[in-house]
Write an enzyme that holds these catalytic residues in place. Structure first.
Site, PDB file in Angstrom:
ATOM      1  N   TRP A 184     103.652 -26.613  -6.986  1.00  0.00           N
ATOM      2  CA  TRP A 184     102.320 -26.513  -6.383  1.00  0.00           C
ATOM      3  C   TRP A 184     101.216 -26.737  -7.406  1.00  0.00           C
ATOM      4  CZ3 TRP A 184      99.818 -25.477  -1.763  1.00  0.00           C
ATOM      5  CH2 TRP A 184      98.496 -25.044  -1.863  1.00  0.00           C
TER       6      TRP A 184
ATOM      7  N   GLN B  41      95.246 -25.485 -11.561  1.00  0.00           N
ATOM      8  CA  GLN B  41      95.948 -24.340 -10.985  1.00  0.00           C
ATOM      9  C   GLN B  41      97.368 -24.776 -10.647  1.00  0.00           C
ATOM     10  OE1 GLN B  41      94.310 -20.889  -9.833  1.00  0.00           O
ATOM     11  NE2 GLN B  41      93.897 -21.666 -11.872  1.00  0.00           N
TER      12      GLN B  41
ATOM     13  N   ARG C  67      84.609 -15.115  -8.834  1.00  0.00           N
ATOM     14  CA  ARG C  67      85.519 -15.987  -9.590  1.00  0.00           C
ATOM     15  C   ARG C  67      84.935 -17.370  -9.900  1.00  0.00           C
ATOM     16  NH1 ARG C  67      87.710 -15.071  -4.507  1.00  0.00           N
ATOM     17  NH2 ARG C  67      87.832 -16.874  -3.124  1.00  0.00           N
ATOM     18  N   ASP C  68      85.739 -18.128 -10.677  1.00  0.00           N
ATOM     19  CA  ASP C  68      85.511 -19.548 -10.963  1.00  0.00           C
ATOM     20  C   ASP C  68      84.245 -19.811 -11.779  1.00  0.00           C
ATOM     21  OD1 ASP C  68      87.669 -19.604  -9.178  1.00  0.00           O
ATOM     22  OD2 ASP C  68      86.472 -20.310  -7.484  1.00  0.00           O
TER      23      ASP C  68
ATOM     24  N   GLU D 113      83.194 -20.691  -3.767  1.00  0.00           N
ATOM     25  CA  GLU D 113      84.233 -20.901  -4.774  1.00  0.00           C
ATOM     26  C   GLU D 113      83.809 -22.065  -5.662  1.00  0.00           C
ATOM     27  OE1 GLU D 113      88.409 -19.662  -3.520  1.00  0.00           O
ATOM     28  OE2 GLU D 113      87.814 -21.068  -1.957  1.00  0.00           O
TER      29      GLU D 113
ATOM     30  N   ASN E 193      96.695 -26.792  -7.395  1.00  0.00           N
ATOM     31  CA  ASN E 193      95.435 -26.879  -6.653  1.00  0.00           C
ATOM     32  C   ASN E 193      94.273 -27.210  -7.581  1.00  0.00           C
ATOM     33  OD1 ASN E 193      96.312 -23.918  -6.792  1.00  0.00           O
ATOM     34  ND2 ASN E 193      94.236 -23.547  -6.110  1.00  0.00           N
ATOM     35  N   ASP E 194      93.261 -26.381  -7.686  1.00  0.00           N
ATOM     36  CA  ASP E 194      91.998 -26.777  -8.321  1.00  0.00           C
ATOM     37  C   ASP E 194      92.152 -27.413  -9.702  1.00  0.00           C
ATOM     38  OD1 ASP E 194      91.564 -24.932  -6.316  1.00  0.00           O
ATOM     39  OD2 ASP E 194      90.264 -23.639  -7.482  1.00  0.00           O
TER      40      ASP E 194
END
Ligand SMILES: *[C@@H]1O[C@H](CO)[C@@H](O)[C@H](O)[C@H]1NC(C)=O
Ligand SMILES: *[C@@H]1O[C@H](CO)[C@@H](O)[C@H](O)[C@H]1NC(C)=O
Ligand SMILES: *[C@@H]1O[C@H](CO)[C@@H](O)[C@H](O)[C@H]1NC(C)=O
Ligand SMILES: *[C@@H]1O[C@H](CO)[C@@H](O)[C@H](O)[C@H]1NC(C)=O
Ligand SMILES: *[C@@H]1O[C@H](CO)[C@@H](O)[C@H](O)[C@H]1NC(C)=O
Ligand SMILES: *[C@@H]1O[C@H](CO)[C@@H](O)[C@H](O)[C@H]1NC(C)=O
Length: 566
Positions: free
Chosen positions: A51, A70, A177-178, A232, A53-54
């Site tokens: 997997w 990620q 977050r982020d 986000e 993601n970002d």
């Protein structure tokens, strides 16, 4: 090695990367050639398995592009979040390195979430990322390179002062977050914003620091909006009022405007405004969701993007995660989930009211066979095949438009659903049928319809996935976007990047972008066809069309030193 790779066949080789740094690498041949992997891409960035993601902390450092992301090292679904790491010399070919950040400290034991890289005044890069701590609260942490002379930045150290920010009052501790890349204000202090849910609304909480280590929260957020939910992956950066050059994140000045991007409602929205580096006031032109037609980077499948400044080529580059539209059980069959878009240069449009995006020029290195024609008439209701190239390709279609049709303007996505490619208008629908089976049982239509307004042309751009696959269980959304063209140009262009299961389309020279993910069962490999069609009543002329087959990008992995990542 056998334990990790099982039955797979790998060839071991040394890749000589352009500036002479030698990296021991395995070339993953199985995933690139196995016909049971029809959705694996050939020139988009993705890990060999599992997997992703970002995109996280992209940065250009000592001649090397770094992409962190990620990553779940243990499976094809979200979980066990860590920072995968890959490097490139050209943004096209990549080498996977060891994982940069693993969840192994009390302040990140439940996950190393997204964040950014900032280059400090002394040239040292620093990562700021979100950790999910032992209480499952979100806190912000730092990591420094173990060896700043190492252009590969292959090892990162978390300092004992972590965490450097904990959720403040009124901010939900599970919605904090982020952190963004830092920028310097007029007082010479660093600023970052952290995506937050403040009193239940989307907000960019502002922090300041003299040394990037000790952070003080500012009394008010940089910006917030009570029309939105949690933001986000905020991104905040300067753009030049005119020209395509990018700016380093701390640049201020009269000819500079500031973009704030936030990810919410499954989309990446942005606003434009003026930032005052003394007061930290950010005055926006039109706020998030304040107009009927909100600005987005991409009107398809595209989320949690991040930009960075490429000091080598003086451009700002945008990356985004593109998730899957198939099922979790498909993820287990494929063994992977998630892609990154082709990196896109990004700048302010000529009239200043939106951003423009274009795939980085380096991608052209992968072009092979070419098909080209000019001044081809495409009569109303007709179609031509663009043959002589393979399914993984880049295509560029430019059409001369002459007579325009008047119509009311409504929500573009609704309009694309209401008026599909078979519903003839005077001017359009016309465009491409991509990843099409020979008998047209499967195809994805990327097309335009042109409307006239008082002063200009309004062009509806659609990416219609409804016929993209005979498989009933995959997503078949219909995406739509508007672009406005100055009548003096009277030309519409479409550039589409096709790569097995992803179709990235750039309309009007990058004024409207739509990314689609499709899972054809018939139109795979050599069975995929490409057509240009015109289902309007008016004939039109394709002033020029070029399409290229694309070579595979080299995406290889280094020999394991610590934890296996593939
Ligand atoms: C191709 O992939 C499938 C499913 O991932 C696997 O079962 C098969 O063994 C692979 N074939 C080769 C030659 O690696
Ligand atoms: C997380 O990792 C553990 C092994 O450390 C594994 O058992 C678990 O299934 C993983 N979770 C996911 C969602 O992949
Ligand atoms: C740091 O990196 C440089 C450049 O790669 C290398 O020459 C040097 O040996 C490294 N230092 C250590 C302590 O690993
Ligand atoms: C939402 O924000 C606007 C502008 O900041 C403000 O005028 C309004 O009172 C706010 N509404 C609520 C419900 O908080
Ligand atoms: C287009 O829409 C019409 C009306 O909704 C529908 O009957 C037709 O099947 C659609 N055609 C395609 C190619 O999707
Ligand atoms: C073009 O229109 C015809 C007639 O309505 C239809 O059969 C065909 O499927 C349309 N083409 C596309 C791409 O929808």
């Amino acid at each position: 090695m056998m334990k990790i790779y099982g039955f797979c066949v790998f060839s071991f080789c040394y890749f000589l990367i352009s500036n002479g740094v030698q990296v021991a690498a395995f070339k993953d041949q199985r995933l690139r050639t196995n016909v049971s992997q029809p959705y694996r891409t050939a020139y988009h960035f993705q890990p060999s398995k599992n997997w992703m993601n970002d995109p996280n902390g992209p940065v250009y450092y000592k001649g090397v592009y770094h992409l962190f992301y990620q990553y779940n090292p243990y499976g094809p679904l979200w979980g066990n979040m860590s920072w995968g790491h890959a490097i490139s010399y050209d943004l096209v070919n990549w080498v996977h390195l060891d994982i940069a950040l693993l969840e192994n400290e009390p302040y990140d034991i439940n996950g190393c979430f997204s964040g950014s890289t900032t280059i400090l005044q002394n040239g040292e890069p620093v990562i700021m990322y979100t950790g999910l701590d032992t209480d499952s609260h979100q806190v912000q942490n730092l990591a420094f390179p173990k060896n700043i002379s190492d252009p590969l930045l292959s090892e990162w150290v978390k300092p004992s002062l972590n965490p450097v920010m904990s959720p403040p009052d009124r901010v939900d501790p599970t919605q904090f977050r982020d952190p963004t890349t830092g920028w310097l204000g007029a007082d010479g202090e660093w600023r970052v914003v952290v995506g937050s849910e403040l009193d239940g609304h989307g907000s960019a909480t502002l922090y300041k620091s003299k040394d990037f280590r000790t952070w003080i929260k500012s009394p008010s957020p940089l910006h917030s909006s009570n029309k939105t939910i949690m933001w986000e992956c905020p991104d905040f950066y300067p753009v030049l009022v005119s020209g395509k050059d990018g700016l380093d994140t701390s640049v201020q000045g009269k000819d500079v405007r500031h973009v704030l991007k936030a990810s919410f409602n499954d989309h990446d929205y942005y606003i434009l405004g003026n930032y005052d580096p003394t007061s930290d006031r950010y005055d926006v032109d039109v706020d998030f969701l304040d107009s009927k037609w909100s600005l987005r980077y991409d009107y398809g499948r595209f989320y949690a993007s991040k930009s960075f400044y490429d000091s080598d080529k003086k451009r700002r580059i945008l990356w985004s995660w593109v998730n899957e539209g198939d099922t979790d059980s498909d993820a287990f069959i494929k063994g992977w989930s998630g892609l990154q878009t082709i990196p896109r240069s990004i700048w302010l449009s000529e009239n200043g009211d939106q951003l423009v995006q274009w795939p980085v020029e380096e991608l052209e290195k992968l072009r092979t066979q070419k098909v080209h024609f000019e001044n081809e008439e495409l009569k109303g209701g007709s179609m031509i095949e663009i043959s002589g190239i393979t399914a993984s390709q880049i295509s560029h279609l430019a059409c001369q438009i002459s007579k325009m049709l008047s119509a009311e303007v409504v929500d573009p996505q609704a309009l694309c659903k209401q008026k599909n490619a078979s519903m003839s208008g005077k001017f359009g629908p016309f465009g491409l049928l991509v990843l099409a089976s020979k008998d047209l049982t499967e195809y994805t239509a990327v097309f335009f319809r042109v409307f006239r307004t008082a002063n200009n042309f309004r062009v509806l751009m659609c990416a219609d996935q409804s016929r993209s696959s005979v498989r009933p269980e995959v997503d078949k959304s219909i995406y739509g976007a508007f672009l406005t063209l100055d009548p003096q140009y009277a030309k519409i262009s479409l550039k589409t990047l096709i790569d097995h299961s992803i179709i990235e389309s750039f309309g009007g020279e990058g004024l409207a972008c739509i990314t689609a993910r499709v899972y054809p069962e018939l139109a795979i490999g050599e069975q995929a066809h490409l057509y240009a069609f015109n289902n309007g009543t008016q004939s039109l002329s394709i002033s020029s069309l070029s399409a290229w087959s694309m070579k595979n990008a080299q995406i290889v992995s280094t020999r394991k030193r610590r934890k296996p990542i593939i």
